[in-house]
Every structure is written in structure tokens, then in C-alpha cells.
Design a protein around this motif. Structure first.
Motif, PDB file in Angstrom:
ATOM      1  N   ASP A 282     -12.320  -0.087 -14.001  1.00  0.00           N
ATOM      2  CA  ASP A 282     -11.435  -0.521 -15.082  1.00  0.00           C
ATOM      3  C   ASP A 282     -11.428   0.463 -16.246  1.00  0.00           C
ATOM      4  O   ASP A 282     -10.513   0.441 -17.076  1.00  0.00           O
ATOM      5  N   ARG A 283     -12.466   1.300 -16.331  1.00  0.00           N
ATOM      6  CA  ARG A 283     -12.528   2.252 -17.436  1.00  0.00           C
ATOM      7  C   ARG A 283     -11.987   3.626 -17.059  1.00  0.00           C
ATOM      8  O   ARG A 283     -11.953   4.521 -17.894  1.00  0.00           O
ATOM      9  N   LEU A 284     -11.575   3.779 -15.804  1.00  0.00           N
ATOM     10  CA  LEU A 284     -11.049   5.075 -15.377  1.00  0.00           C
ATOM     11  C   LEU A 284      -9.635   5.324 -15.882  1.00  0.00           C
ATOM     12  O   LEU A 284      -9.247   6.474 -16.100  1.00  0.00           O
ATOM     13  N   TYR A 285      -8.874   4.261 -16.048  1.00  0.00           N
ATOM     14  CA  TYR A 285      -7.460   4.405 -16.344  1.00  0.00           C
ATOM     15  C   TYR A 285      -7.122   3.705 -17.663  1.00  0.00           C
ATOM     16  O   TYR A 285      -7.848   2.814 -18.109  1.00  0.00           O
ATOM     17  N   PRO A 286      -6.010   4.084 -18.277  1.00  0.00           N
ATOM     18  CA  PRO A 286      -5.620   3.452 -19.549  1.00  0.00           C
ATOM     19  C   PRO A 286      -5.230   1.994 -19.360  1.00  0.00           C
ATOM     20  O   PRO A 286      -4.881   1.556 -18.254  1.00  0.00           O
ATOM     21  N   ALA A 294      -3.243   1.222 -10.811  1.00  0.00           N
ATOM     22  CA  ALA A 294      -4.161   2.236 -10.299  1.00  0.00           C
ATOM     23  C   ALA A 294      -5.541   1.651 -10.013  1.00  0.00           C
ATOM     24  O   ALA A 294      -6.158   1.934  -8.980  1.00  0.00           O
ATOM     25  N   ALA A 295      -6.050   0.819 -10.930  1.00  0.00           N
ATOM     26  CA  ALA A 295      -7.371   0.211 -10.740  1.00  0.00           C
ATOM     27  C   ALA A 295      -7.384  -0.709  -9.527  1.00  0.00           C
ATOM     28  O   ALA A 295      -8.342  -0.718  -8.746  1.00  0.00           O
ATOM     29  N   ARG A 296      -6.321  -1.490  -9.365  1.00  0.00           N
ATOM     30  CA  ARG A 296      -6.264  -2.401  -8.215  1.00  0.00           C
ATOM     31  C   ARG A 296      -6.200  -1.640  -6.902  1.00  0.00           C
ATOM     32  O   ARG A 296      -6.942  -1.946  -5.959  1.00  0.00           O
ATOM     33  N   THR A 297      -5.348  -0.625  -6.809  1.00  0.00           N
ATOM     34  CA  THR A 297      -5.218   0.113  -5.550  1.00  0.00           C
ATOM     35  C   THR A 297      -6.451   0.957  -5.263  1.00  0.00           C
ATOM     36  O   THR A 297      -6.795   1.180  -4.101  1.00  0.00           O
ATOM     37  N   LEU A 298      -7.147   1.410  -6.317  1.00  0.00           N
ATOM     38  CA  LEU A 298      -8.378   2.158  -6.083  1.00  0.00           C
ATOM     39  C   LEU A 298      -9.438   1.259  -5.441  1.00  0.00           C
ATOM     40  O   LEU A 298     -10.209   1.698  -4.575  1.00  0.00           O
ATOM     41  N   ARG A 299      -9.483  -0.011  -5.843  1.00  0.00           N
ATOM     42  CA  ARG A 299     -10.410  -0.943  -5.199  1.00  0.00           C
ATOM     43  C   ARG A 299     -10.047  -1.117  -3.723  1.00  0.00           C
ATOM     44  O   ARG A 299     -10.923  -1.271  -2.872  1.00  0.00           O
ATOM     45  N   TYR A 300      -8.758  -1.095  -3.417  1.00  0.00           N
ATOM     46  CA  TYR A 300      -8.350  -1.183  -2.019  1.00  0.00           C
ATOM     47  C   TYR A 300      -8.896   0.004  -1.232  1.00  0.00           C
ATOM     48  O   TYR A 300      -9.383  -0.153  -0.110  1.00  0.00           O
ATOM     49  N   TRP A 301      -8.788   1.199  -1.823  1.00  0.00           N
ATOM     50  CA  TRP A 301      -9.277   2.394  -1.125  1.00  0.00           C
ATOM     51  C   TRP A 301     -10.764   2.277  -0.805  1.00  0.00           C
ATOM     52  O   TRP A 301     -11.222   2.791   0.217  1.00  0.00           O
ATOM     53  N   ALA A 352       3.773   6.868   0.901  1.00  0.00           N
ATOM     54  CA  ALA A 352       4.933   6.257   1.539  1.00  0.00           C
ATOM     55  C   ALA A 352       4.608   4.925   2.203  1.00  0.00           C
ATOM     56  O   ALA A 352       5.501   4.106   2.421  1.00  0.00           O
ATOM     57  N   GLN A 353       3.336   4.687   2.553  1.00  0.00           N
ATOM     58  CA  GLN A 353       2.982   3.457   3.248  1.00  0.00           C
ATOM     59  C   GLN A 353       2.238   2.466   2.363  1.00  0.00           C
ATOM     60  O   GLN A 353       1.903   1.363   2.794  1.00  0.00           O
ATOM     61  N   ASP A 354       2.012   2.812   1.102  1.00  0.00           N
ATOM     62  CA  ASP A 354       1.160   1.994   0.253  1.00  0.00           C
ATOM     63  C   ASP A 354       1.740   0.608  -0.017  1.00  0.00           C
ATOM     64  O   ASP A 354       1.008  -0.389  -0.042  1.00  0.00           O
ATOM     65  N   LEU A 355       3.043   0.521  -0.218  1.00  0.00           N
ATOM     66  CA  LEU A 355       3.654  -0.789  -0.462  1.00  0.00           C
ATOM     67  C   LEU A 355       3.478  -1.712   0.736  1.00  0.00           C
ATOM     68  O   LEU A 355       3.249  -2.913   0.586  1.00  0.00           O
ATOM     69  N   SER A 356       3.599  -1.160   1.933  1.00  0.00           N
ATOM     70  CA  SER A 356       3.458  -1.974   3.137  1.00  0.00           C
ATOM     71  C   SER A 356       2.061  -2.556   3.241  1.00  0.00           C
ATOM     72  O   SER A 356       1.875  -3.695   3.677  1.00  0.00           O
ATOM     73  N   TYR A 357       1.051  -1.798   2.837  1.00  0.00           N
ATOM     74  CA  TYR A 357      -0.318  -2.283   2.915  1.00  0.00           C
ATOM     75  C   TYR A 357      -0.596  -3.396   1.912  1.00  0.00           C
ATOM     76  O   TYR A 357      -1.517  -4.184   2.087  1.00  0.00           O
ATOM     77  N   ASP A 358       0.178  -3.469   0.839  1.00  0.00           N
ATOM     78  CA  ASP A 358      -0.005  -4.567  -0.121  1.00  0.00           C
ATOM     79  C   ASP A 358       0.405  -5.904   0.465  1.00  0.00           C
ATOM     80  O   ASP A 358      -0.140  -6.949   0.098  1.00  0.00           O
ATOM     81  N   GLY A 359       1.398  -5.899   1.362  1.00  0.00           N
ATOM     82  CA  GLY A 359       1.846  -7.141   1.978  1.00  0.00           C
ATOM     83  C   GLY A 359       2.426  -8.115   0.966  1.00  0.00           C
ATOM     84  O   GLY A 359       3.033  -7.734  -0.039  1.00  0.00           O
TER      85      GLY A 359
END
Length: 527
Positions: A282-286, A294-301, A352-359
Motif C-alpha cells: 500500500d505504500r509503494l504507490y500514491p 496497482a496495489a490490488r493487481t500487485l497482490r494478484y501477482w 493484454a490479458q490482465d482484464l480477463s484474469y480479473d473476471g
């Protein structure tokens, strides 16, 4: 139960084809491609009928052992497994794994890959049509071999998915990736070294490869007809027993993981809500909408096995190229130095595939008014956070191990340009095509019945356009071999082109999302 599941598989496939032209076109292309491979393989197997027993034995053992290994490796790294009949959907029914496994086995072979494997395996009968004993051994080996191919795919993907679902073991996947890259690189290096040798040398290498393959689990059953044809009855019996034991072990492994999916389908969701406030992420990004994305998708990674498997797939190409060149005494150091730029080129495919992975979780974006540009920028930030350090490490290793450290400005120019343009192109392309990806908590190696052609189109357009936009920089880098300083000019030009493309990808892609949120949500939620 077998007939019911096969009919269910065909009904689901038929209904999926009716809903989308993409699926129909993809199925047709897949069948045409598979048919072409089957014809080539059958022609080769028929030609072996008129060669010596030794040559036929060596060629068939190596080829079918590679086919069996391909079912496992390609399922893990490229295609995944077709789970149109997702076992988790049977969790509410009073069935056990042992009841539905025969049906899942047969229905799993009802597809282009399964049918192609069966047809090619039947061609082995022609190669060994040399007497009653080899023919009988082949008749026994073919069904065992086909079942082994399927079970390797299912048992391997379910086992590896279970390992990835544990954060403690997830990082070990990269150790396995490095080992696999090393093996493939050494194999490519050996094949390249044989390019100019004579036929006798090729036959000797083929014989050595067959000897090794025949004593691996991938080649046990396929070596049985060869042993019978050459009169090695005891050895054939030993390998047949090993092959049957392997089928039993793979079957029990698959049954174990299948039972867990039937009784604990929501196990992967436990603890998903436990998250500490003020975490480093949570402190990595503004504190902006883009920073939240960004914080949410980084947790996915970090936590989602599907993303970990994706990282492995992107890394395998550069690793293979580097290992192949460095292991070859006649290898080209410049190729190894520039190998990490392959990863820069492929980063856009991840976007290009990131939206699909969110479901279906994308409904949060659609209902809370998150701007499309914020979504695009946030995903760019998290992708750079993940792949940036990996790129730096690979680039430094490539330059040091190859000894071509003097080309670092050229490598930097190509890397920066490809990274920026691929992120920009991927940001835009990802808003045009979406598909239902395996849901969170599912196997990262699951292949849905409806994402093939849109996924291929997104990858092809992203990689092709990114390479085209990077041509000016690549041309200047090549020209720097004759005119010093052009590589620095290429770096400057790449920063300009890449910056513009990235900005346009975020802005224009965001505008597309603002108009298409309902359609996007529908596309990723078809499950």
C-alpha cells in the motif's frame, strides 16, 4: 456415467460454438492444424515400415516419448488443460472422484489434441506390421500410451497447481523453470551441433536418445513393441509392468487432487480477506485510483497461482536462448546478451490479458466509477514492479556471462523501447478482447472452452505491433555496428516513441474502457 459426461461435453461445446463466431473459427483452425500434423506424422510412420527394425525402434521410441512429454510440458507452459467439464462443478452432487474419472478421461480425449494423439498412435501399427508378435505388442501399448499421455497432463497440472497454491512453495516454481530452461537449451544446443554431420552420426545419436527415452516414464510403454520386435521379451515385460505401474500412480495422483476439488472447492479462498492495513504494498504507490489498482493487481501477482504460471511462461523463452548460446562453444555471445529483450517484447501480452484474469471482480471498477485511464495506468505500474527487477537481473547476467558487456547501450536501447511500446500497445489491445479465464483459486493450467482465439488475437496483435513500432530503434542499434553512437540515438528515439505509445495506450485504452465496461464485464464473466 461415461456416456453422460461425453454427451455433456459435446453439448457444452455445441452451445459455446453457437454463442460465438470466435469459438467456431478457433475450433476450425485448431482442427485444420491438428489434421496437418496428423498427416505428416502418419506419413513418417508409414515410411518407417520399409526401414530396418533398429531404425524403426529408435525413431518410434524417441518420437512417442516426446509426444508423451509434450502433453505434460505444453499443458504446464502453453495450452493448459481443457476443463469444459470443470470437476468443481460436481461438488454439490453425490459423486466421488472414482465415479467420474473414467468419463472425464474419455471426454478429455474428445478434442483436437486427444483425437490427433489417438490417430497418430494408431499409425504405430503400420510401422510394426512385421509379424504377429510386434502387432500384438503394439495393440497392447497404444491404449496404455494414450491414457498415459492424458494422465500425465492431468496429474501434472493438478499437482503443480496444488504446489503453487501454497505460498511457501510458490517460489520453487522458478527453480523448476530454470532447470527446464537449462535442459531445453542444452537439447537445442546438441541438435544445432549435429546440423552438419552425416547420416551415420544422426542414426547413432538417435539410437542413444532412444536408449535413454526407453528408460524414462515417458518412453516405457512405447519401447515395448520395439523390444518384442527385437526379441527382448524379458525387457519388454519389465517395461510393460513399469508402464502399468505408472498409469496406476498417475491415476491415484489425479484421483487424490480430484477428490479435494469435489469436497473442498472453496479451499483456496480461506484467509483471502485477511490483509494488514499499512502493508508495504500500500505504500509503494500514491493514494490515487491508479495507485489502488496497482496495489490490488500487485497482490494478484504475488498470491494468484495463475499469475505465477504466467511469469514462468514469459521467462522460459529468454532462459532457453541464453542457455543454448552460452552452452554452445560456437554460440554467439551477442545473441545471449540480447536474449532478455525477448521478455521486454512479451510484457505487453501480460497487459493484454490482465482484464480477463480479473473476471467478475471487474464489477467493482464498473460500479464505483473508476476511470479507464486509471485502470490502465495502475496495471502498468504493477507490471513494471514485477518484471522490472527480473529484467535488470537477466540483462546483467546476459552481459556478464556472454562477455559482450560493451554492447550494453544497444541492449538498453532495445530493452527500454520494447518495454515501453509493448506496455502501451498491450494497454490498448487489452480493452478490445477479453475472455473467461480460469477463476481465482482454480488451476492456473486450466484452459476454458472459450478463450482460445481472442487470446491468440490479443497476443498476435500486441507482439506484432510492438515489434513494428520498435523497428526504428532496432535499425539504429544494428547501424551502430558501423557508425558508433547510433545506439545512444536509438535509446533517445526509443524513449520518445515508447513514451508516446505508452501514454496513448493508457489514455485511448482508458477511453475504450469507459465506453465498454458492461461489455467487458460480460465477456470475462461467461463462466
Amino acid at each position: 456415467m461415461v456416456a453422460i459426461l461425453v454427451r455433456l461435453k459435446l453439448s457444452l461445446l455445441r452451445n459455446a460454438l453457437r454463442r460465438s463466431v470466435w469459438r467456431t473459427v478457433g475450433l476450425i483452425l485448431g482442427l485444420v492444424y491438428a489434421l496437418g500434423l496428423v498427416v505428416v506424422a502418419l506419413v513418417g510412420l508409414v515410411a518407417l515400415r520399409w526401414t530396418s527394425v533398429a531404425v524403426t525402434a529408435d525413431a518410434t521410441v524417441v518420437a512417442f516419448a516426446a509426444l508423451t512429454a509434450g502433453w505434460l510440458v505444453l499443458s504446464l507452459l502453453v495450452f493448459g488443460v481443457d476443463e469444459t467439464l470443470d470437476p468443481a462443478r460436481f461438488a454439490l452432487l453425490p459423486v466421488r472422484a472414482r465415479q467420474i474419472m473414467p468419463g472425464l478421461l474419455v471426454s478429455g480425449l474428445v478434442g483436437s489434441t486427444g483425437v490427433a494423439t489417438v490417430l497418430v498412435s494408431l499409425g504405430l501399427l503400420v510401422s510394426w506390421w512385421r509379424g504377429p508378435a510386434p502387432v500384438l505388442a503394439t495393440v497392447v501399448a497404444i491404449p496404455i500410451g494414450v491414457v498415459t499421455c492424458f494422465l500425465f497432463s492431468r496429474a501434472g497440472t493438478t499437482t503443480f497447481a496444488a504446489v503453487l497454491s501454497s505460498r511457501r512453495f510458490r517460489d520453487f516454481a522458478f527453480v523448476g523453470l530454470a532447470g527446464l530452461g537449462l535442459l531445453l537449451g542444452v537439447g537445442a544446443n546438441l541438435l544445432g551441433g549435429l546440423a552438419g554431420v552425416g547420416l551415420d552420426r544422426w542414426l547413432a545419436v538417435l539410437g542413444d536418445a532412444a536408449t535413454v527415452a526407453g528408460w524414462t516414464p515417458f518412453g516405457w510403454v512405447w519401447a515395448v513393441p520395439a523390444d518384442v520386435a527385437e526379441g527382448r521379451w524379458l525387457l519388454a515385460g519389465v517395461r510393460l509392468l513399469l508402464a502399468l505401474g505408472l498409469v496406476a500412480a498417475l491415476w491415484l495422483t489425479w484421483q487424490h487432487h480430484l477428490d479435494k476439488r469435489l469436497t473442498e472447492p472453496l479451499e483456496a479462498l480461506r484467509g483471502a480477506g485477511r490483509m494488514r492495513a499499512g502493508h508495504l504494498v500500500d505504500r509503494l504507490y500514491p493514494a490515487t485510483p491508479a495507485g489502488a489498482v496497482a496495489a490490488r493487481t500487485l497482490r494478484y501477482w504475488r498470491r494468484d497461482p495463475r499469475y505465477v504460471a504466467g511469469i514462468a511462461g514469459f521467462l522460459i523463452g529468454p532462459v532457453i536462448v541464453m542457455v543454448a548460446q552460452l552452452a554452445n562453444p560456437d554460440g554467439e555471445p551477442l545473441v545471449a546478451a540480447f536474449a532478455p529483450t525477448l521478455l521486454c517484447w512479451l510484457i505487453g501480452a501480460s497487459m493484454a490479458q490482465d482484464l480477463s484474469y480479473d473476471g467478475s471482480a471487474l464489477w467493482l471498477h464498473a460500479t464505483t466509477g473508476v476511470r479507464g485511464a486509471a485502470d490502465r495506468l495502475g496495471r502498468v505500474l504493477s507490471t513494471v514492479t514485477v518484471f522490472g527487477p527480473v529484467l535488470v537481473v537477466l540483462t546483467v547476467l546476459g552481459l556478464l556471462l556472454s562477455g559482450a558487456w560493451w554492447v550494453w547501450p544497444a541492449v538498453l536501447a532495445v530493452s527500454v523501447t520494447l518495454t515501453l511500446v509493448s506496455l502501451g500497445v498491450g494497454s490498448f489491445v487489452g480493452t478490445l478482447w477479453q475472455w473467461p479465464a480460469p477463476p481465482p483459486g482454480a488451476s492456473p493450467f486450466q484452459k476454458g472452452s472459450s478463450g482460445g482465439l481472442p487470446s491468440l488475437a490479443a497476443f498476435g496483435v500486441t507482439s506484432g505491433v510492438s515489434l513494428l513500432l520498435a523497428v526504428p530503434t532496432i535499425a539504429l542499434v544494428i547501424g551502430s555496428s558501423w557508425v558508433p553512437g547510433l545506439d545512444w540515438l536509438g535509446l533517445g528515439l526509443g524513449l520518445v516513441i515508447g513514451g508516446v505509445v505508452l501514454w496513448q495506450g493508457v489514455v485511448r485504452g482508458g477511453a475504450v474502457l469507459d465506453r465498454r465496461w458492461p461489455e467487458v464485464l460480460s465477456s470475462v464473466s461467461e463462466h
